[in-house]
Enzyme design. Structure first.
Site, PDB file in Angstrom:
ATOM      1  N   HIS A  39      32.882 -36.840-100.951  1.00 14.62           N
ATOM      2  CA  HIS A  39      31.556 -36.232-100.875  1.00 14.62           C
ATOM      3  C   HIS A  39      30.752 -36.540-102.144  1.00 14.62           C
ATOM      4  O   HIS A  39      29.580 -36.943-102.073  1.00 14.62           O
ATOM      5  CB  HIS A  39      31.695 -34.717-100.684  1.00 14.62           C
ATOM      6  CG  HIS A  39      30.419 -33.962-100.853  1.00 14.62           C
ATOM      7  ND1 HIS A  39      29.605 -33.627 -99.793  1.00 14.62           N
ATOM      8  CD2 HIS A  39      29.810 -33.483-101.964  1.00 14.62           C
ATOM      9  CE1 HIS A  39      28.546 -32.969-100.241  1.00 14.62           C
ATOM     10  NE2 HIS A  39      28.644 -32.873-101.564  1.00 14.62           N
ATOM     11  N   GLU A  40      31.387 -36.356-103.299  1.00 13.30           N
ATOM     12  CA  GLU A  40      30.697 -36.632-104.557  1.00 13.30           C
ATOM     13  C   GLU A  40      30.358 -38.108-104.688  1.00 13.30           C
ATOM     14  O   GLU A  40      29.300 -38.473-105.225  1.00 13.30           O
ATOM     15  CB  GLU A  40      31.570 -36.181-105.740  1.00 13.30           C
ATOM     16  CG  GLU A  40      31.849 -34.682-105.795  1.00 13.30           C
ATOM     17  CD  GLU A  40      30.587 -33.855-105.890  1.00 13.30           C
ATOM     18  OE1 GLU A  40      29.604 -34.331-106.497  1.00 13.30           O
ATOM     19  OE2 GLU A  40      30.554 -32.729-105.355  1.00 13.30           O
ATOM     20  N   ASP A  56      28.162 -35.304 -97.156  1.00 13.89           N
ATOM     21  CA  ASP A  56      29.248 -34.822 -96.288  1.00 13.89           C
ATOM     22  C   ASP A  56      29.674 -35.909 -95.305  1.00 13.89           C
ATOM     23  O   ASP A  56      30.868 -36.114 -95.048  1.00 13.89           O
ATOM     24  CB  ASP A  56      28.786 -33.586 -95.508  1.00 13.89           C
ATOM     25  CG  ASP A  56      28.977 -32.295 -96.295  1.00 13.89           C
ATOM     26  OD1 ASP A  56      29.621 -32.333 -97.365  1.00 13.89           O
ATOM     27  OD2 ASP A  56      28.472 -31.255 -95.844  1.00 13.89           O
TER      28      ASP A  56
END
Length: 427
Positions: A265-266, A344
Protein backbone atom coordinates in the site's frame (compact mmCIF):
# COMPACT_ATOMS: atom_id res chain seq x y z
CA UNK A 1 -11.11 45.02 9.05
CA UNK A 2 -10.43 43.59 12.49
CA UNK A 3 -14.14 42.99 13.03
CA UNK A 4 -14.33 41.03 9.75
CA UNK A 5 -11.39 38.81 10.70
CA UNK A 6 -12.81 38.18 14.17
CA UNK A 7 -16.19 37.31 12.62
CA UNK A 8 -14.56 34.87 10.18
CA UNK A 9 -12.57 33.25 12.98
CA UNK A 10 -15.72 32.99 15.09
CA UNK A 11 -17.54 31.21 12.24
CA UNK A 12 -14.56 28.89 11.81
CA UNK A 13 -14.60 28.06 15.53
CA UNK A 14 -18.37 27.47 15.54
CA UNK A 15 -18.13 25.09 12.57
CA UNK A 16 -15.33 23.09 14.21
CA UNK A 17 -17.27 22.78 17.47
CA UNK A 18 -20.46 21.88 15.61
CA UNK A 19 -18.68 19.11 13.72
CA UNK A 20 -17.26 17.72 16.97
CA UNK A 21 -20.67 17.81 18.68
CA UNK A 22 -22.25 16.00 15.75
CA UNK A 23 -19.47 13.41 15.83
CA UNK A 24 -19.96 12.77 19.55
CA UNK A 25 -23.71 12.32 19.13
CA UNK A 26 -23.23 10.07 16.10
CA UNK A 27 -20.72 7.78 17.83
CA UNK A 28 -22.82 7.56 20.98
CA UNK A 29 -25.74 6.38 18.83
CA UNK A 30 -23.71 3.96 16.74
CA UNK A 31 -21.96 2.31 19.69
CA UNK A 32 -25.34 1.08 20.93
CA UNK A 33 -25.97 -0.77 17.66
CA UNK A 34 -24.58 -4.13 16.59
CA UNK A 35 -20.77 -3.91 16.39
CA UNK A 36 -18.92 -4.17 13.09
CA UNK A 37 -15.34 -5.27 12.43
CA UNK A 38 -14.67 -5.67 16.18
CA UNK A 39 -15.93 -7.69 19.10
CA UNK A 40 -18.58 -5.84 21.11
CA UNK A 41 -16.26 -4.95 23.98
CA UNK A 42 -13.54 -3.53 21.76
CA UNK A 43 -16.16 -1.74 19.67
CA UNK A 44 -17.40 0.07 22.79
CA UNK A 45 -13.85 0.91 23.89
CA UNK A 46 -13.02 2.35 20.46
CA UNK A 47 -16.18 4.46 20.58
CA UNK A 48 -15.39 5.82 24.04
CA UNK A 49 -11.84 6.63 22.99
CA UNK A 50 -13.07 8.59 19.97
CA UNK A 51 -15.58 10.48 22.11
CA UNK A 52 -12.98 11.30 24.79
CA UNK A 53 -10.61 12.77 22.18
CA UNK A 54 -13.41 14.73 20.56
CA UNK A 55 -14.50 16.28 23.85
CA UNK A 56 -10.99 17.32 24.71
CA UNK A 57 -10.75 18.81 21.22
CA UNK A 58 -13.86 20.94 21.83
CA UNK A 59 -12.35 22.48 24.95
CA UNK A 60 -9.07 23.07 23.15
CA UNK A 61 -10.93 24.76 20.30
CA UNK A 62 -12.64 27.13 22.73
CA UNK A 63 -9.32 27.95 24.37
CA UNK A 64 -7.73 28.57 20.97
CA UNK A 65 -10.57 30.96 20.18
CA UNK A 66 -10.11 32.87 23.43
CA UNK A 67 -6.39 33.08 22.75
CA UNK A 68 -7.07 34.44 19.27
CA UNK A 69 -9.37 37.14 20.68
CA UNK A 70 -6.78 38.03 23.31
CA UNK A 71 -3.93 38.22 20.80
CA UNK A 72 -5.69 40.55 18.35
CA UNK A 73 -7.26 42.85 20.96
CA UNK A 74 -4.51 42.99 23.57
CA UNK A 75 -1.82 40.32 23.34
CA UNK A 76 0.14 41.62 20.35
CA UNK A 77 0.19 45.15 21.77
CA UNK A 78 1.32 43.88 25.20
CA UNK A 79 4.07 41.68 23.77
CA UNK A 80 5.20 44.40 21.36
CA UNK A 81 5.69 46.84 24.23
CA UNK A 82 7.39 44.15 26.33
CA UNK A 83 10.04 43.43 23.68
CA UNK A 84 10.18 46.99 22.35
CA UNK A 85 9.56 45.82 18.79
CA UNK A 86 11.21 48.40 16.53
CA UNK A 87 11.37 46.68 13.15
CA UNK A 88 14.80 45.13 13.61
CA UNK A 89 15.32 41.44 12.88
CA UNK A 90 16.29 40.65 16.47
CA UNK A 91 13.23 42.34 17.98
CA UNK A 92 11.00 40.48 15.52
CA UNK A 93 12.55 37.12 16.44
CA UNK A 94 12.13 37.81 20.16
CA UNK A 95 8.53 38.89 19.60
CA UNK A 96 7.78 35.68 17.68
CA UNK A 97 9.47 33.54 20.33
CA UNK A 98 7.17 35.23 22.85
CA UNK A 99 4.06 34.42 20.78
CA UNK A 100 5.08 30.78 20.38
CA UNK A 101 6.03 30.44 24.06
CA UNK A 102 2.66 31.76 25.27
CA UNK A 103 0.75 29.47 22.92
CA UNK A 104 2.91 26.49 23.92
CA UNK A 105 2.30 27.07 27.63
CA UNK A 106 -1.46 27.41 27.08
CA UNK A 107 -1.57 24.23 24.98
CA UNK A 108 0.67 22.14 27.23
CA UNK A 109 -2.09 20.98 29.63
CA UNK A 110 -4.04 19.54 26.69
CA UNK A 111 -1.02 17.59 25.48
CA UNK A 112 -0.41 16.26 29.00
CA UNK A 113 -4.06 15.32 29.46
CA UNK A 114 -4.23 13.56 26.10
CA UNK A 115 -1.07 11.56 26.81
CA UNK A 116 -1.29 10.78 30.51
CA UNK A 117 -5.05 10.71 31.02
CA UNK A 118 -6.85 9.65 27.84
CA UNK A 119 -4.14 7.60 26.12
CA UNK A 120 -3.13 6.11 29.46
CA UNK A 121 -6.71 5.08 30.26
CA UNK A 122 -7.14 3.38 26.88
CA UNK A 123 -3.84 1.51 26.98
CA UNK A 124 -1.86 3.49 24.40
CA UNK A 125 0.60 5.54 26.38
CA UNK A 126 3.93 3.98 27.29
CA UNK A 127 5.69 7.27 27.87
CA UNK A 128 6.91 8.36 31.30
CA UNK A 129 6.78 11.95 32.50
CA UNK A 130 10.58 12.04 32.31
CA UNK A 131 10.50 10.97 28.65
CA UNK A 132 7.79 13.56 27.92
CA UNK A 133 9.96 16.31 29.44
CA UNK A 134 13.06 15.17 27.54
CA UNK A 135 11.12 15.12 24.26
CA UNK A 136 9.76 18.59 25.01
CA UNK A 137 13.23 19.97 25.76
CA UNK A 138 14.62 18.49 22.53
CA UNK A 139 11.72 19.98 20.55
CA UNK A 140 12.22 23.39 22.16
CA UNK A 141 15.96 23.31 21.42
CA UNK A 142 15.33 22.39 17.79
CA UNK A 143 12.73 25.12 17.48
CA UNK A 144 14.99 27.79 18.99
CA UNK A 145 17.78 26.96 16.53
CA UNK A 146 15.83 26.19 13.36
CA UNK A 147 12.72 28.25 14.07
CA UNK A 148 14.84 31.20 15.12
CA UNK A 149 16.78 31.06 11.84
CA UNK A 150 13.53 30.87 9.84
CA UNK A 151 12.01 33.77 11.77
CA UNK A 152 15.14 35.84 11.18
CA UNK A 153 15.19 35.13 7.44
CA UNK A 154 11.49 35.90 7.06
CA UNK A 155 11.82 39.09 9.08
CA UNK A 156 14.73 40.23 6.93
CA UNK A 157 12.78 39.48 3.73
CA UNK A 158 9.74 41.43 4.96
CA UNK A 159 11.91 44.39 5.91
CA UNK A 160 13.87 44.35 2.64
CA UNK A 161 11.41 43.62 -0.17
CA UNK A 162 8.13 45.18 -1.21
CA UNK A 163 6.91 41.84 -2.59
CA UNK A 164 8.04 40.05 0.55
CA UNK A 165 5.08 37.64 0.41
CA UNK A 166 6.46 36.06 -2.79
CA UNK A 167 10.01 35.63 -1.49
CA UNK A 168 8.64 34.50 1.85
CA UNK A 169 6.60 31.81 0.11
CA UNK A 170 9.64 30.62 -1.84
CA UNK A 171 11.65 30.41 1.38
CA UNK A 172 8.99 28.48 3.29
CA UNK A 173 8.30 26.10 0.41
CA UNK A 174 12.01 25.34 0.10
CA UNK A 175 12.17 24.72 3.86
CA UNK A 176 9.16 22.38 3.66
CA UNK A 177 10.85 20.30 0.95
CA UNK A 178 14.10 20.28 2.92
CA UNK A 179 12.22 19.12 6.01
CA UNK A 180 11.00 16.08 4.09
CA UNK A 181 14.56 15.32 3.02
CA UNK A 182 15.86 15.66 6.56
CA UNK A 183 12.95 13.91 8.28
CA UNK A 184 14.95 10.72 9.04
CA UNK A 185 17.57 12.82 10.85
CA UNK A 186 15.03 14.70 12.94
CA UNK A 187 13.19 11.51 13.87
CA UNK A 188 16.46 9.89 14.96
CA UNK A 189 16.73 12.54 17.69
CA UNK A 190 13.63 11.08 19.36
CA UNK A 191 13.62 7.41 18.40
CA UNK A 192 16.10 4.63 17.84
CA UNK A 193 16.21 3.14 14.34
CA UNK A 194 17.69 -0.33 14.00
CA UNK A 195 18.30 -2.02 10.62
CA UNK A 196 15.86 -4.86 10.03
CA UNK A 197 17.55 -8.19 10.68
CA UNK A 198 18.58 -10.29 7.71
CA UNK A 199 16.10 -13.01 6.87
CA UNK A 200 13.02 -13.91 4.85
CA UNK A 201 11.09 -10.79 5.78
CA UNK A 202 13.85 -8.43 4.70
CA UNK A 203 14.38 -10.34 1.46
CA UNK A 204 10.65 -10.19 0.73
CA UNK A 205 10.53 -6.43 1.41
CA UNK A 206 13.56 -5.78 -0.82
CA UNK A 207 11.93 -7.85 -3.58
CA UNK A 208 8.72 -5.84 -3.16
CA UNK A 209 10.62 -2.55 -3.48
CA UNK A 210 12.49 -3.80 -6.54
CA UNK A 211 9.16 -4.56 -8.21
CA UNK A 212 8.04 -0.99 -7.51
CA UNK A 213 11.36 0.48 -8.62
CA UNK A 214 12.11 2.00 -5.21
CA UNK A 215 15.70 2.52 -4.12
CA UNK A 216 15.89 3.32 -0.41
CA UNK A 217 18.45 4.13 2.24
CA UNK A 218 17.51 0.96 4.10
CA UNK A 219 14.80 -0.85 6.05
CA UNK A 220 14.61 0.14 9.71
CA UNK A 221 12.66 -0.80 12.81
CA UNK A 222 11.64 2.11 15.05
CA UNK A 223 11.27 1.62 18.80
CA UNK A 224 7.78 3.16 18.82
CA UNK A 225 6.64 0.90 21.67
CA UNK A 226 8.56 2.92 24.25
CA UNK A 227 6.06 5.74 23.73
CA UNK A 228 2.91 4.24 22.27
CA UNK A 229 1.30 0.92 21.41
CA UNK A 230 -0.21 1.95 18.07
CA UNK A 231 0.81 0.22 14.84
CA UNK A 232 2.25 1.99 11.81
CA UNK A 233 4.73 1.87 8.93
CA UNK A 234 5.86 4.53 6.48
CA UNK A 235 8.44 5.63 3.94
CA UNK A 236 10.45 8.54 5.32
CA UNK A 237 12.54 11.12 3.48
CA UNK A 238 12.93 11.98 -0.19
CA UNK A 239 15.43 10.96 -2.85
CA UNK A 240 18.44 9.03 -1.55
CA UNK A 241 17.40 9.67 2.06
CA UNK A 242 14.19 7.63 1.62
CA UNK A 243 13.94 4.74 4.05
CA UNK A 244 11.37 2.12 4.98
CA UNK A 245 10.36 2.46 8.64
CA UNK A 246 8.44 -0.25 10.51
CA UNK A 247 7.13 0.28 14.03
CA UNK A 248 8.27 -2.52 16.32
CA UNK A 249 4.62 -2.79 17.39
CA UNK A 250 3.68 -3.56 13.78
CA UNK A 251 6.18 -6.41 13.59
CA UNK A 252 4.67 -7.89 16.74
CA UNK A 253 1.05 -7.87 15.55
CA UNK A 254 1.15 -8.56 11.79
CA UNK A 255 2.37 -11.69 10.09
CA UNK A 256 4.70 -11.59 7.08
CA UNK A 257 1.99 -11.61 4.41
CA UNK A 258 -0.02 -8.87 6.14
CA UNK A 259 3.08 -6.75 6.59
CA UNK A 260 3.98 -7.05 2.91
CA UNK A 261 0.45 -6.03 1.94
CA UNK A 262 0.72 -2.90 4.13
CA UNK A 263 4.08 -2.04 2.60
CA UNK A 264 2.57 -2.68 -0.83
CA UNK A 265 0.00 0.00 0.00
CA UNK A 266 2.77 2.43 0.93
CA UNK A 267 4.64 1.56 -2.24
CA UNK A 268 1.47 2.46 -4.10
CA UNK A 269 1.86 6.03 -2.80
CA UNK A 270 5.46 6.03 -4.03
CA UNK A 271 4.54 4.59 -7.42
CA UNK A 272 1.76 7.15 -7.94
CA UNK A 273 3.91 10.10 -6.86
CA UNK A 274 1.57 10.95 -3.98
CA UNK A 275 4.35 12.49 -1.88
CA UNK A 276 5.08 15.03 -4.59
CA UNK A 277 1.36 15.67 -5.09
CA UNK A 278 1.03 16.43 -1.37
CA UNK A 279 4.03 18.75 -1.51
CA UNK A 280 2.46 20.54 -4.49
CA UNK A 281 -0.84 20.97 -2.62
CA UNK A 282 1.02 22.27 0.41
CA UNK A 283 2.86 24.69 -1.85
CA UNK A 284 -0.43 25.94 -3.28
CA UNK A 285 -1.80 26.54 0.21
CA UNK A 286 1.38 28.35 1.27
CA UNK A 287 1.29 30.55 -1.84
CA UNK A 288 -2.33 31.58 -1.22
CA UNK A 289 -1.60 32.18 2.47
CA UNK A 290 1.40 34.40 1.81
CA UNK A 291 -0.43 36.29 -0.92
CA UNK A 292 -3.52 36.97 1.21
CA UNK A 293 -1.76 37.73 4.46
CA UNK A 294 0.94 39.68 2.64
CA UNK A 295 -1.73 42.13 1.53
CA UNK A 296 -3.37 42.78 4.88
CA UNK A 297 -3.88 46.55 5.24
CA UNK A 298 -1.78 48.50 7.73
CA UNK A 299 -5.01 49.76 9.29
CA UNK A 300 -5.61 46.24 10.65
CA UNK A 301 -2.44 46.40 12.71
CA UNK A 302 -3.25 49.92 13.86
CA UNK A 303 -6.63 48.62 15.08
CA UNK A 304 -4.72 46.02 17.11
CA UNK A 305 -2.52 48.73 18.62
CA UNK A 306 0.72 47.66 16.94
CA UNK A 307 2.88 48.78 14.04
CA UNK A 308 3.02 46.47 10.98
CA UNK A 309 6.58 45.36 11.68
CA UNK A 310 7.88 42.05 10.33
CA UNK A 311 7.44 40.10 13.57
CA UNK A 312 3.82 41.18 13.95
CA UNK A 313 3.01 40.33 10.32
CA UNK A 314 4.53 36.85 10.69
CA UNK A 315 2.61 36.32 13.93
CA UNK A 316 -0.62 37.32 12.19
CA UNK A 317 0.12 34.85 9.40
CA UNK A 318 0.66 32.10 11.98
CA UNK A 319 -2.58 33.06 13.73
CA UNK A 320 -4.72 33.03 10.58
CA UNK A 321 -3.14 30.07 8.77
CA UNK A 322 -5.37 27.49 10.57
CA UNK A 323 -8.44 29.38 9.32
CA UNK A 324 -7.25 29.28 5.72
CA UNK A 325 -6.14 25.65 6.06
CA UNK A 326 -9.61 24.72 7.28
CA UNK A 327 -11.16 26.19 4.13
CA UNK A 328 -8.89 23.99 2.01
CA UNK A 329 -9.21 20.91 4.22
CA UNK A 330 -12.21 19.29 2.43
CA UNK A 331 -10.45 19.51 -0.94
CA UNK A 332 -7.13 18.20 0.37
CA UNK A 333 -8.90 15.43 2.28
CA UNK A 334 -10.80 14.42 -0.86
CA UNK A 335 -7.59 14.19 -2.88
CA UNK A 336 -5.95 12.18 -0.11
CA UNK A 337 -8.87 9.74 0.09
CA UNK A 338 -8.69 9.24 -3.68
CA UNK A 339 -4.97 8.48 -3.37
CA UNK A 340 -5.62 5.98 -0.58
CA UNK A 341 -8.07 3.99 -2.71
CA UNK A 342 -5.47 3.82 -5.48
CA UNK A 343 -2.78 2.76 -2.98
CA UNK A 344 -5.08 0.03 -1.61
CA UNK A 345 -5.55 -1.28 -5.14
CA UNK A 346 -1.79 -1.28 -5.67
CA UNK A 347 -1.12 -2.92 -2.29
CA UNK A 348 -3.69 -5.64 -2.83
CA UNK A 349 -2.17 -6.44 -6.23
CA UNK A 350 1.31 -6.73 -4.75
CA UNK A 351 0.57 -8.33 -1.39
CA UNK A 352 -2.81 -10.01 -1.91
CA UNK A 353 -6.25 -8.57 -1.31
CA UNK A 354 -7.05 -10.96 1.56
CA UNK A 355 -3.78 -10.07 3.32
CA UNK A 356 -4.44 -6.34 3.07
CA UNK A 357 -7.96 -6.85 4.45
CA UNK A 358 -6.60 -8.90 7.34
CA UNK A 359 -3.96 -6.24 8.08
CA UNK A 360 -6.52 -3.41 8.02
CA UNK A 361 -8.77 -5.29 10.44
CA UNK A 362 -5.86 -5.78 12.84
CA UNK A 363 -4.81 -2.14 12.52
CA UNK A 364 -8.20 -0.69 13.44
CA UNK A 365 -8.57 -3.13 16.33
CA UNK A 366 -5.12 -2.55 17.80
CA UNK A 367 -5.33 1.22 17.25
CA UNK A 368 -8.86 1.30 18.74
CA UNK A 369 -10.13 3.18 15.69
CA UNK A 370 -13.92 3.36 15.73
CA UNK A 371 -15.02 2.25 12.25
CA UNK A 372 -17.81 4.80 11.80
CA UNK A 373 -17.88 8.61 11.68
CA UNK A 374 -20.38 11.38 11.00
CA UNK A 375 -20.45 12.42 7.30
CA UNK A 376 -19.25 15.93 8.21
CA UNK A 377 -16.15 14.52 9.89
CA UNK A 378 -15.42 12.37 6.87
CA UNK A 379 -15.95 15.33 4.52
CA UNK A 380 -13.63 17.67 6.40
CA UNK A 381 -11.02 15.56 8.14
CA UNK A 382 -10.75 12.06 6.73
CA UNK A 383 -7.49 11.78 4.78
CA UNK A 384 -8.21 8.03 4.47
CA UNK A 385 -11.54 6.65 3.26
CA UNK A 386 -13.80 5.23 5.99
CA UNK A 387 -12.58 1.73 6.79
CA UNK A 388 -15.91 0.16 5.80
CA UNK A 389 -15.65 1.79 2.36
CA UNK A 390 -12.04 0.66 1.97
CA UNK A 391 -12.97 -2.91 2.83
CA UNK A 392 -15.93 -2.78 0.46
CA UNK A 393 -13.60 -1.76 -2.37
CA UNK A 394 -11.47 -4.78 -1.43
CA UNK A 395 -14.56 -7.03 -1.77
CA UNK A 396 -14.91 -7.61 1.97
CA UNK A 397 -18.49 -7.64 3.27
CA UNK A 398 -18.38 -6.71 6.96
CA UNK A 399 -22.12 -7.35 7.41
CA UNK A 400 -21.64 -11.11 6.95
CA UNK A 401 -18.86 -11.45 9.52
CA UNK A 402 -19.48 -12.39 13.14
CA UNK A 403 -16.57 -11.70 15.48
CA UNK A 404 -16.29 -13.70 18.66
CA UNK A 405 -16.55 -11.66 21.85
CA UNK A 406 -13.52 -11.31 24.06
CA UNK A 407 -13.49 -10.49 27.72
CA UNK A 408 -12.29 -6.92 27.95
CA UNK A 409 -12.35 -4.31 30.66
CA UNK A 410 -13.86 -1.13 29.32
CA UNK A 411 -11.85 1.90 30.45
CA UNK A 412 -14.02 4.71 31.79
CA UNK A 413 -14.22 8.04 30.06
CA UNK A 414 -12.09 10.65 31.86
CA UNK A 415 -14.48 12.45 34.19
CA UNK A 416 -12.59 14.82 36.38
CA UNK A 417 -11.77 18.50 36.76
CA UNK A 418 -12.69 20.88 33.95
CA UNK A 419 -13.50 17.95 31.65
CA UNK A 420 -16.33 16.59 33.78
CA UNK A 421 -19.05 18.70 32.18
CA UNK A 422 -18.57 17.16 28.74
CA UNK A 423 -18.56 13.54 29.90
CA UNK A 424 -22.22 13.11 30.84
CA UNK A 425 -24.83 10.83 29.31
CA UNK A 426 -22.45 8.74 27.22
CA UNK A 427 -23.39 5.25 28.37
Amino acid sequence: MLEIIVALYSIYTFIRVYISVMQIGYINQEKRKDPVLMAAGKYMVAANYAVAKEKLGIIETFVDYLMFIWWVFAGFAWLSSLFQVDGSVMSSVLFLFGVVAVNYIVGLPFSLYQTFKIDEAFGFNKMTLKMFIIDALKSIALFVVIGGAIFALLSWIISSYEMWWLWGFILMFAIAVAANLLMPFFMSLFNKFSPLEEGELKEAIVNLMDQAGLKSDGIFVMDASKRDSRLNAFFGGLGKSKRVVLYDTLLEKLDKKELLAVLGHELGHFSHGDIWKNIALMGLLLFIAFYLFGHLPDTLFIEMGVAPYAGVQIAMLMLLLPLLSFVFTPFMSYVSRHNEYAADEYGSAMGGKENLVSALLKLITENKAFPKSHPLVIFFYYTHPPILERLKELDYDASNVVIAEEKIEEPPLPNDGIFAFVNKDDN
